[in-house]
Each structure stands twice: as C-alpha cells, then as structure tokens.
Design a protein around this motif. Structure first.
Motif, PDB file in Angstrom:
ATOM      1  N   ARG A  13       5.182 -36.593  14.746  1.00 30.99           N
ATOM      2  CA  ARG A  13       4.236 -35.644  14.169  1.00 30.99           C
ATOM      3  C   ARG A  13       4.809 -34.243  14.086  1.00 30.99           C
ATOM      4  NH1 ARG A  13       0.368 -32.120  14.520  1.00 30.99           N
ATOM      5  NH2 ARG A  13      -1.626 -32.470  13.544  1.00 30.99           N
ATOM      6  N   VAL A  46      -2.560 -43.673   3.212  1.00 30.49           N
ATOM      7  CA  VAL A  46      -2.307 -42.468   4.002  1.00 30.49           C
ATOM      8  C   VAL A  46      -2.913 -41.262   3.299  1.00 30.49           C
ATOM      9  CG1 VAL A  46      -0.532 -40.972   4.978  1.00 30.49           C
ATOM     10  CG2 VAL A  46      -0.159 -43.431   4.874  1.00 30.49           C
ATOM     11  N   GLU A  47      -3.696 -40.501   4.055  1.00 34.85           N
ATOM     12  CA  GLU A  47      -4.307 -39.268   3.548  1.00 34.85           C
ATOM     13  C   GLU A  47      -3.578 -38.079   4.174  1.00 34.85           C
ATOM     14  OE1 GLU A  47      -8.880 -40.712   3.071  1.00 34.85           O
ATOM     15  OE2 GLU A  47      -8.220 -40.145   5.069  1.00 34.85           O
ATOM     16  N   PRO A  48      -3.321 -37.037   3.406  1.00 41.02           N
ATOM     17  CA  PRO A  48      -2.541 -35.907   3.923  1.00 41.02           C
ATOM     18  C   PRO A  48      -3.305 -35.085   4.956  1.00 41.02           C
ATOM     19  CG  PRO A  48      -3.410 -35.374   1.779  1.00 41.02           C
ATOM     20  CD  PRO A  48      -3.749 -36.816   2.027  1.00 41.02           C
ATOM     21  N   GLU A  49      -2.551 -34.362   5.749  1.00 40.18           N
ATOM     22  CA  GLU A  49      -3.150 -33.426   6.696  1.00 40.18           C
ATOM     23  C   GLU A  49      -3.835 -32.311   5.917  1.00 40.18           C
ATOM     24  OE1 GLU A  49      -1.753 -30.385  10.232  1.00 40.18           O
ATOM     25  OE2 GLU A  49      -0.466 -32.038   9.637  1.00 40.18           O
ATOM     26  N   ASN A  54      -5.969 -33.882  11.032  1.00 43.37           N
ATOM     27  CA  ASN A  54      -4.602 -34.392  11.033  1.00 43.37           C
ATOM     28  C   ASN A  54      -4.427 -35.377   9.891  1.00 43.37           C
ATOM     29  OD1 ASN A  54      -3.732 -33.079  13.349  1.00 43.37           O
ATOM     30  ND2 ASN A  54      -4.417 -34.712  14.694  1.00 43.37           N
ATOM     31  N   THR A  55      -3.225 -35.883   9.730  1.00 46.69           N
ATOM     32  CA  THR A  55      -2.979 -36.962   8.779  1.00 46.69           C
ATOM     33  C   THR A  55      -3.815 -38.161   9.214  1.00 46.69           C
ATOM     34  OG1 THR A  55      -0.732 -36.188   8.420  1.00 46.69           O
ATOM     35  CG2 THR A  55      -1.204 -38.458   7.795  1.00 46.69           C
ATOM     36  N   SER A  73       0.949 -38.707  11.759  1.00 47.22           N
ATOM     37  CA  SER A  73       2.068 -38.568  10.839  1.00 47.22           C
ATOM     38  C   SER A  73       2.132 -39.792   9.935  1.00 47.22           C
ATOM     39  CB  SER A  73       3.368 -38.445  11.628  1.00 47.22           C
ATOM     40  OG  SER A  73       4.477 -38.681  10.813  1.00 47.22           O
ATOM     41  N   PRO A  74       2.535 -39.635   8.677  1.00 49.73           N
ATOM     42  CA  PRO A  74       2.704 -40.807   7.813  1.00 49.73           C
ATOM     43  C   PRO A  74       3.716 -41.805   8.376  1.00 49.73           C
ATOM     44  CG  PRO A  74       2.698 -38.817   6.488  1.00 49.73           C
ATOM     45  CD  PRO A  74       2.727 -38.385   7.931  1.00 49.73           C
ATOM     46  N   ASP A  90       0.376 -44.043  -0.485  1.00 51.35           N
ATOM     47  CA  ASP A  90      -0.007 -42.644  -0.418  1.00 51.35           C
ATOM     48  C   ASP A  90      -1.226 -42.471  -1.316  1.00 51.35           C
ATOM     49  OD1 ASP A  90      -0.357 -39.902  -0.719  1.00 51.35           O
ATOM     50  OD2 ASP A  90       1.796 -39.503  -0.676  1.00 51.35           O
TER      51      ASP A  90
END
Length: 112
Positions: A13, A46-49, A54-55, A73-74, A90
């Motif tokens: 992370r 995966v969703e962004p921070e 957080n991610t 983290s991704p 993504d």
C-alpha cells in the motif's frame, strides 16, 4: 500465517492514507476470499482510492450478488485473484457488469 504477511497489505500500500478512512484489515481480505469461495463465477473489480476511502474491490458473483471491501492496494487484490484463479478488472476501464445492476433492481423489488 497472517493475511497481512501473506498479501503484504502494508508493504504494497505504501505511506498513502485517505483522510477519513479506516485501515484495511485482515478481515476485509478474508471476507472477499470467503465470498469468492462460496459463489460461482466471481470477478473482482478494483476501485481507486478517493479522498474518503482506501482502494476497494468489489467481488461480483455470477448472479450479480456483490460485496465491497477495502484492499489497501490494487496489488493486494491482484494477488488474491491470482491465488484463487479469478479475474480482476479496473472498474475505471471496464465499468461494473450489468448483472450487478440487475441484482440491485431485483433486491429493490423484493424489498418493496
């Protein structure tokens, strides 16, 4: 072995911490793994921070049922997906699958 050690939550992370968020825990990762193992056709998105969180990763089953958890983290969710032999996407590139929206609509109709 603890999940934090196995998936490297802190190491992968880095130092970034969203301002209003809580830290990712082992329970978050374990919840995603349990969801994936108990349902068919699971895919991770995966969703962004953001400023507030957080991610995160959304696990979506074949029937559209889904759950969202923090992953830090991704790279963490990619490792989980690789270990479970499941795809990871993504969400900014692919969007959410239509079956997720259909599931949400079915749930709303069932409640109302």
């Amino acid at each position: 072995m603890r999940w934090r050690d196995r998936y490297g939550l802190r190491r992968l992370r880095g130092p970034k911490i969203a301002k209003y968020d809580r830290a990712t825990t082992d329970a978050d990762i374990e919840s995603l793994i349990a969801f994936a193992k108990s349902r068919r056709g699971v895919e991770f998105y995966v969703e962004p921070e953001t400023f507030a969180t957080n991610t995160t990763a959304v696990a979506v089953a074949d029937d559209g049922e889904w759950t969202r958890r923090r992953v830090g983290s991704p790279a963490v969710i990619r490792k989980v997906a690789r270990d479970l032999a499941l795809p990871v996407y993504d969400v900014q590139l692919t969007g959410y699958p239509p079956r997720m929206r259909a599931y949400n609509e079915r749930q709303k109709r069932a409640e109302g």
